[in-house]
Design a protein around this motif. Structure first.
Motif, PDB file in Angstrom:
ATOM      1  N   ALA A   2       0.837  -1.187   0.000  1.00 29.35           N
ATOM      2  CA  ALA A   2       0.000   0.000   0.000  1.00 29.35           C
ATOM      3  C   ALA A   2       0.878   1.245   0.000  1.00 29.35           C
ATOM      4  O   ALA A   2       1.810   1.367   0.801  1.00 29.35           O
ATOM      5  CB  ALA A   2      -0.887  -0.009   1.230  1.00 29.35           C
ATOM      6  N   HIS A   3       0.591   2.133  -0.937  1.00 31.43           N
ATOM      7  CA  HIS A   3       1.315   3.394  -1.018  1.00 31.43           C
ATOM      8  C   HIS A   3       0.303   4.516  -1.085  1.00 31.43           C
ATOM      9  O   HIS A   3      -0.753   4.363  -1.714  1.00 31.43           O
ATOM     10  CB  HIS A   3       2.194   3.447  -2.282  1.00 31.43           C
ATOM     11  CG  HIS A   3       3.352   2.529  -2.213  1.00 31.43           C
ATOM     12  ND1 HIS A   3       4.413   2.722  -1.372  1.00 31.43           N
ATOM     13  CD2 HIS A   3       3.597   1.367  -2.868  1.00 31.43           C
ATOM     14  CE1 HIS A   3       5.277   1.745  -1.519  1.00 31.43           C
ATOM     15  NE2 HIS A   3       4.797   0.898  -2.427  1.00 31.43           N
ATOM     16  N   PRO A   4       0.628   5.658  -0.467  1.00 29.59           N
ATOM     17  CA  PRO A   4      -0.313   6.772  -0.541  1.00 29.59           C
ATOM     18  C   PRO A   4      -0.412   7.312  -1.968  1.00 29.59           C
ATOM     19  O   PRO A   4       0.584   7.382  -2.681  1.00 29.59           O
ATOM     20  CB  PRO A   4       0.283   7.803   0.407  1.00 29.59           C
ATOM     21  CG  PRO A   4       1.689   7.422   0.606  1.00 29.59           C
ATOM     22  CD  PRO A   4       1.781   5.962   0.363  1.00 29.59           C
ATOM     23  N   LYS A   5      -1.613   7.656  -2.364  1.00 22.88           N
ATOM     24  CA  LYS A   5      -1.814   8.172  -3.713  1.00 22.88           C
ATOM     25  C   LYS A   5      -1.310   9.610  -3.821  1.00 22.88           C
ATOM     26  O   LYS A   5      -0.787  10.010  -4.855  1.00 22.88           O
ATOM     27  CB  LYS A   5      -3.303   8.121  -4.058  1.00 22.88           C
ATOM     28  CG  LYS A   5      -3.595   8.190  -5.524  1.00 22.88           C
ATOM     29  CD  LYS A   5      -5.012   7.763  -5.805  1.00 22.88           C
ATOM     30  CE  LYS A   5      -5.204   7.522  -7.291  1.00 22.88           C
ATOM     31  NZ  LYS A   5      -6.517   6.953  -7.557  1.00 22.88           N
ATOM     32  N   ARG A   6      -1.495  10.366  -2.717  1.00 23.04           N
ATOM     33  CA  ARG A   6      -1.031  11.753  -2.691  1.00 23.04           C
ATOM     34  C   ARG A   6      -0.212  11.998  -1.431  1.00 23.04           C
ATOM     35  O   ARG A   6      -0.389  11.319  -0.426  1.00 23.04           O
ATOM     36  CB  ARG A   6      -2.234  12.694  -2.693  1.00 23.04           C
ATOM     37  CG  ARG A   6      -2.949  12.749  -4.007  1.00 23.04           C
ATOM     38  CD  ARG A   6      -3.995  13.849  -4.014  1.00 23.04           C
ATOM     39  NE  ARG A   6      -4.547  14.046  -5.316  1.00 23.04           N
ATOM     40  CZ  ARG A   6      -5.439  13.237  -5.886  1.00 23.04           C
ATOM     41  NH1 ARG A   6      -5.846  12.156  -5.257  1.00 23.04           N
ATOM     42  NH2 ARG A   6      -5.906  13.502  -7.082  1.00 23.04           N
ATOM     43  N   ARG A   7       0.625  12.992  -1.519  1.00 25.26           N
ATOM     44  CA  ARG A   7       1.449  13.370  -0.369  1.00 25.26           C
ATOM     45  C   ARG A   7       0.554  13.973   0.716  1.00 25.26           C
ATOM     46  O   ARG A   7      -0.328  14.779   0.426  1.00 25.26           O
ATOM     47  CB  ARG A   7       2.483  14.388  -0.824  1.00 25.26           C
ATOM     48  CG  ARG A   7       3.339  14.903   0.292  1.00 25.26           C
ATOM     49  CD  ARG A   7       4.315  15.930  -0.203  1.00 25.26           C
ATOM     50  NE  ARG A   7       4.995  16.525   0.930  1.00 25.26           N
ATOM     51  CZ  ARG A   7       5.927  17.425   0.817  1.00 25.26           C
ATOM     52  NH1 ARG A   7       6.298  17.852  -0.372  1.00 25.26           N
ATOM     53  NH2 ARG A   7       6.501  17.923   1.881  1.00 25.26           N
ATOM     54  N   GLN A   8       0.817  13.574   1.969  1.00 26.37           N
ATOM     55  CA  GLN A   8       0.030  14.116   3.075  1.00 26.37           C
ATOM     56  C   GLN A   8       0.577  15.503   3.430  1.00 26.37           C
ATOM     57  O   GLN A   8       1.798  15.699   3.524  1.00 26.37           O
ATOM     58  CB  GLN A   8       0.147  13.185   4.283  1.00 26.37           C
ATOM     59  CG  GLN A   8      -1.002  13.324   5.235  1.00 26.37           C
ATOM     60  CD  GLN A   8      -0.979  12.245   6.289  1.00 26.37           C
ATOM     61  OE1 GLN A   8       0.075  11.852   6.738  1.00 26.37           O
ATOM     62  NE2 GLN A   8      -2.146  11.767   6.663  1.00 26.37           N
ATOM     63  N   SER A   9      -0.305  16.446   3.644  1.00 27.78           N
ATOM     64  CA  SER A   9       0.125  17.818   3.915  1.00 27.78           C
ATOM     65  C   SER A   9       0.764  17.916   5.297  1.00 27.78           C
ATOM     66  O   SER A   9       0.506  17.103   6.189  1.00 27.78           O
ATOM     67  CB  SER A   9      -1.066  18.778   3.834  1.00 27.78           C
ATOM     68  OG  SER A   9      -1.934  18.561   4.922  1.00 27.78           O
ATOM     69  N   SER A  10       1.575  18.956   5.454  1.00 28.09           N
ATOM     70  CA  SER A  10       2.257  19.160   6.739  1.00 28.09           C
ATOM     71  C   SER A  10       1.253  19.464   7.846  1.00 28.09           C
ATOM     72  O   SER A  10       1.452  19.102   9.008  1.00 28.09           O
ATOM     73  CB  SER A  10       3.286  20.281   6.629  1.00 28.09           C
ATOM     74  OG  SER A  10       2.658  21.467   6.200  1.00 28.09           O
TER      75      SER A  10
END
Length: 67
Positions: A2-10
């Motif tokens: 499993a990989h995140p589709k989008r970068r998680q915001s700070s």
């Protein structure tokens, strides 16, 4: 995998981390010596090791001999 589709915001990351805080250690005052120490820990005072108000051990005095 499993990989995140989008970068998680700070901001999102920081919101998750807000629950990890530094805690002040709890201190107790020894009844016999009046010394402040951590709970459930032995502490040294004037060459003696105290635990729960009783002397547990005394520091051995080293003797040096000169010839």
């Amino acid at each position: 995998m499993a990989h995140p589709k989008r970068r998680q915001s700070s901001t999102r990351r920081d919101k998750r981390r807000t629950h990890y805080k530094a805690e002040v250690p709890q201190l107790a005052k020894d009844a016999t010596s009046g010394e402040m120490h951590l709970y459930h820990r032995a502490h040294w005072h004037e060459g003696k090791l105290y635990y729960r108000g009783k002397v547990v051990m005394e520091k051995a005095v080293e003797t040096t001999e000169e010839n």
